[in-house]
Design an enzyme around this catalytic site. Structure first.
Site, PDB file in Angstrom:
ATOM      1  N   SER A  74     -58.776  44.829  53.916  1.00 24.85           N
ATOM      2  CA  SER A  74     -58.601  44.063  55.149  1.00 24.85           C
ATOM      3  C   SER A  74     -59.158  42.652  54.970  1.00 24.85           C
ATOM      4  O   SER A  74     -58.691  41.910  54.117  1.00 24.85           O
ATOM      5  CB  SER A  74     -59.272  44.818  56.304  1.00 24.85           C
ATOM      6  OG  SER A  74     -58.883  44.306  57.550  1.00 24.85           O
TER       7      SER A  74
ATOM      8  N   ASP B  20     -49.824  50.386  60.308  1.00 21.11           N
ATOM      9  CA  ASP B  20     -51.049  49.602  60.502  1.00 21.11           C
ATOM     10  C   ASP B  20     -50.821  48.576  61.602  1.00 21.11           C
ATOM     11  O   ASP B  20     -50.021  47.657  61.447  1.00 21.11           O
ATOM     12  CB  ASP B  20     -51.422  48.917  59.186  1.00 21.11           C
ATOM     13  CG  ASP B  20     -52.774  48.231  59.214  1.00 21.11           C
ATOM     14  OD1 ASP B  20     -53.333  48.020  60.316  1.00 21.11           O
ATOM     15  OD2 ASP B  20     -53.273  47.903  58.125  1.00 21.11           O
TER      16      ASP B  20
ATOM     17  N   HIS C 208     -54.680  51.841  59.317  1.00 20.63           N
ATOM     18  CA  HIS C 208     -55.309  50.722  58.615  1.00 20.63           C
ATOM     19  C   HIS C 208     -56.078  51.129  57.364  1.00 20.63           C
ATOM     20  O   HIS C 208     -56.137  50.361  56.406  1.00 20.63           O
ATOM     21  CB  HIS C 208     -56.237  49.987  59.583  1.00 20.63           C
ATOM     22  CG  HIS C 208     -56.773  48.696  59.070  1.00 20.63           C
ATOM     23  ND1 HIS C 208     -55.958  47.700  58.558  1.00 20.63           N
ATOM     24  CD2 HIS C 208     -58.046  48.229  58.969  1.00 20.63           C
ATOM     25  CE1 HIS C 208     -56.705  46.671  58.183  1.00 20.63           C
ATOM     26  NE2 HIS C 208     -57.977  46.970  58.413  1.00 20.63           N
TER      27      HIS C 208
END
Length: 268
Positions: A107, A214, A243
């Site tokens: 991320s 996601d 995610h």
């Protein structure tokens, strides 16, 4: 497996807590960059996979996160996080000289790791990006256009379809459960532009993993950033996953993809 966490580094803006998962005779180094609002202590299961492959694993809590210094989730310049990550790499290499270095970024950590690969291109042997914040991520612009940033924390349900993952995240006192901050959003926007203009990473082996459900960092937005980054790309998309693919219902497949990739690209 022993796990040590202690503030061992003077970072760019204060003390940086470094998590270490050691190996008695490592064959490579793994450097992990965690995501926004969380901390590296959440990566114990992934570290166990990597130590099982022969890695000594190092992971800082980024500035303003976990056990590191700074106002919570306040990041004014992502180049500081890249510099801090490089200092952790120096720490690892001093302990284990001559070993290949694998970067892993999830991320926000994917943004940091991608920029690291651009700045220090001769150092990494491989780059692994999990749901990376690169490319066309719409959230910063959308929030910055508002007169006030809404007090909307990350939804635990957005991480995984496994409810235990969300429950653990929600109960974790080291996770930030408040709103994003305007300077951090502005820094995200600048860093996205910096990575977009930062050039490709040559022949570096790159593994990109992403869930196609996601909602936090949509796959379609990351794709142009990953493709612009280049390298010898291996792409693995997980239908229905959210995610955190390494904490999803398909975690065994994600682990298999990671270990297979590393076996293919690292020297024996």
């Amino acid at each position: 497996m022993r796990h040590a966490s202690r503030p061992v580094l003077d970072g760019t803006r204060g003390a940086v807590a470094v998590h270490e998962w050691p190996h008695p005779a490592p064959r490579f180094l793994a450097l992990l960059a965690h995501g926004y609002g969380e901390h590296a202590g959440r990566y114990g299961a992934l570290a166990a996979v990597l130590t099982g492959q022969g890695a000594a694993v190092y992971a800082p809590d980024h500035l303003g996160h976990g056990g590191s210094a700074g106002e919570r989730v306040l990041i004014e310049d992502f180049e500081d996080l890249v510099t801090d990550l490089h200092a952790v790499a120096d720490l690892a290499r001093a302990a284990h000289p001559g070993l290949p270095l694998v970067l892993f970024g999830h991320s926000m950590g994917g943004l940091v790791a991608a920029r690291y690969a651009q700045r220090y291109g001769s150092e990494p042997a491989a780059l692994v990006l999990s749901a990376p914040v690169i490319g066309a991520w719409a959230l910063p612009g959308r929030l910055l256009a508002l007169p006030e940033i809404p007090d909307t924390p990350v939804s635990p349900a957005a991480l995984s379809r496994d409810p235990a993952v969300g429950a653990s995240y929600a109960a974790d006192p080291l996770v930030w459960h408040g709103p994003m901050k305007r300077p951090t959003l502005e820094a995200f926007a600048r860093a996205l532009e910096t990575v977009a203009a930062g050039g490709a990473v040559g022949a570096l082996p790159v593994l990109w993993l992403h869930g196609d459900a996601d909602r936090l960092v949509p796959m379609a937005g990351s794709r142009p950033g990953v493709e612009r980054l280049g390298g010898r790309l291996t792409e693995r998309i997980f239908p229905g996953a959210r995610h955190e693919v390494f904490q999803e219902l398909e975690r065994a497949r994600a682990v298999a993809e990671l270990t297979g990739f590393l076996e293919a690209v690292l020297p024996r």
